[in-house]
Design a protein around this motif. Structure first.
Motif, PDB file in Angstrom:
ATOM      1  N   ARG A 262      -4.684   3.808   7.502  1.00 19.33           N
ATOM      2  CA  ARG A 262      -3.508   4.416   6.874  1.00 19.33           C
ATOM      3  C   ARG A 262      -2.865   3.420   5.916  1.00 19.33           C
ATOM      4  O   ARG A 262      -2.611   2.272   6.292  1.00 19.33           O
ATOM      5  N   PHE A 263      -2.625   3.909   4.672  1.00 22.20           N
ATOM      6  CA  PHE A 263      -2.019   3.067   3.641  1.00 22.20           C
ATOM      7  C   PHE A 263      -0.575   3.510   3.438  1.00 22.20           C
ATOM      8  O   PHE A 263      -0.312   4.689   3.166  1.00 22.20           O
ATOM      9  N   HIS A 264       0.362   2.609   3.589  1.00 19.55           N
ATOM     10  CA  HIS A 264       1.780   2.907   3.418  1.00 19.55           C
ATOM     11  C   HIS A 264       2.204   2.512   2.006  1.00 19.55           C
ATOM     12  O   HIS A 264       1.862   1.411   1.535  1.00 19.55           O
ATOM     13  N   PRO A 265       2.973   3.383   1.299  1.00 21.86           N
ATOM     14  CA  PRO A 265       3.446   3.029  -0.060  1.00 21.86           C
ATOM     15  C   PRO A 265       4.440   1.875  -0.005  1.00 21.86           C
ATOM     16  O   PRO A 265       5.222   1.738   0.939  1.00 21.86           O
ATOM     17  N   ILE A 266       4.379   1.060  -1.021  1.00 23.23           N
ATOM     18  CA  ILE A 266       5.260  -0.111  -1.104  1.00 23.23           C
ATOM     19  C   ILE A 266       6.433   0.223  -2.012  1.00 23.23           C
ATOM     20  O   ILE A 266       6.253   0.726  -3.138  1.00 23.23           O
ATOM     21  N   SER A 267       7.657  -0.016  -1.566  1.00 24.81           N
ATOM     22  CA  SER A 267       8.858   0.275  -2.356  1.00 24.81           C
ATOM     23  C   SER A 267       8.982  -0.687  -3.522  1.00 24.81           C
ATOM     24  O   SER A 267       8.310  -1.730  -3.577  1.00 24.81           O
ATOM     25  N   GLN A 270      10.136  -4.140  -2.593  1.00 22.96           N
ATOM     26  CA  GLN A 270       9.094  -4.950  -1.970  1.00 22.96           C
ATOM     27  C   GLN A 270       8.054  -5.393  -2.988  1.00 22.96           C
ATOM     28  O   GLN A 270       7.446  -6.442  -2.847  1.00 22.96           O
ATOM     29  N   SER A 271       7.856  -4.541  -4.056  1.00 23.81           N
ATOM     30  CA  SER A 271       6.833  -4.875  -5.038  1.00 23.81           C
ATOM     31  C   SER A 271       7.336  -5.827  -6.104  1.00 23.81           C
ATOM     32  O   SER A 271       6.560  -6.379  -6.881  1.00 23.81           O
TER      33      SER A 271
END
Length: 286
Positions: A262-267, A270-271
């Motif tokens: 599972r890949f969680h999107p990065i805000s 955070q990016s």
């Protein structure tokens, strides 16, 4: 030639050699008759026959030695001191050998291990081929003969698979998928074990759910065989093949381990790159 007060001639030497040879041949012939008679005795089992044969060997050899000493006229009183020291040295040197001899006789007396038994000692598994004076010969399924000292069988933990009964229970474990008919899988596993040639029908094979695992339902199929010396792995392999064929025929599937990634999107926060503060020039403290 003289030794002390005793005169020894060439004729005495020839007589001693001839008498020793005659005693050896007579003792060997007598021992062969006794061993043959004990081996054919129907009232004795295998362990008792081996025990009495060992005792007969010791008795005949000891009797022949004393008869030879008496016929040769050897005075043992003159050799009392020497024989005592010599016997003490032999006792220390042959301590392990005598210990193994006594341990072998005890094993035959209490009948805890006898020829034909299937035993496991450490990493050695096989059936007892022969109980010797020093060691027990264990023949494995690979055709290798392991010589295990008798003392080790007296002190170490030994598994005797045929001590009170030759019937041995074997566990066969397998898994099925969660969406399968569990009762059908249980019934097919018992059927596969029941038709295997070496599996006993009494006690009958049983199959139980062992656990709900991560990848499927775990079953434990328990079967009984009466000839462990013929191997255990070939029985489990035959049962596994029969289970596989029946499961394919009736649509029972076995689980394949799966892993979900599972890949969680990065805000955006955070990016955003972490930057150090930039200074135009040196800071002067006033």
């Amino acid at each position: 030639m003289g030794i002390g007060t005793r005169r020894i001639s060439l004729l005495d030497v020839v007589n001693a050699v001839g008498l020793s040879l005659l005693l050896f041949l007579a003792a060997r012939a007598l021992l062969g008759l006794i061993l043959r008679w004990i081996g054919q005795a129907r009232v004795l089992d295998a362990a008792q026959r081996v025990l009495f044969q060992k005792l007969a060997q010791i008795a005949v050899v000891t009797f022949a030695i004393f008869i030879g000493i008496d016929l040769l006229g050897i005075d043992l009183t003159a050799l009392a001191v020497f024989s005592g020291a010599f016997g003490l040295a032999i006792g220390f040197g042959l301590q392990k050998t005598l210990g193994n001899l006594i341990a072998g006789l005890i094993l035959l007396l209490d009948r805890s291990i006898k020829p034909g038994d299937v035993i496991a000692v450490g990493d050695t598994f096989g059936w007892v081929n022969k109980i010797g004076v020093r060691a027990v010969s264990v023949l494995t399924r690979d055709g290798k003969e392991h010589l295990i000292p008798n003392e080790r069988l007296m002190t170490d933990e030994v598994e005797n698979w045929s001590f009170s009964s030759r019937d041995v229970r074997v566990h066969v474990g397998f898994r099925v998928s969660f969406d399968c008919d569990l009762r059908l899988a249980q019934r097919l596993a018992v059927e596969a074990a029941s038709v295997s040639p070496r599996v006993l029908t009494d006690p009958a094979p049983v199959c139980w759910i062992k656990a709900f695992g991560d990848n499927g339902v775990e079953f434990d199929l328990r079967i009984w065989i009466d000839s462990p010396e013929a191997g255990v792995g070939n029985v489990t392999s035959d049962v596994f093949f029969r289970i596989w064929d029946l499961f394919k025929e009736h649509g029972v599937t076995m689980p394949v381990p799966q892993r979900d990634l599972r890949f969680h999107p990065i805000s955006e926060t955070q990016s955003a790159p972490m930057t150090e503060p930039h200074q135009d020039g040196p800071t002067v403290n006033r």
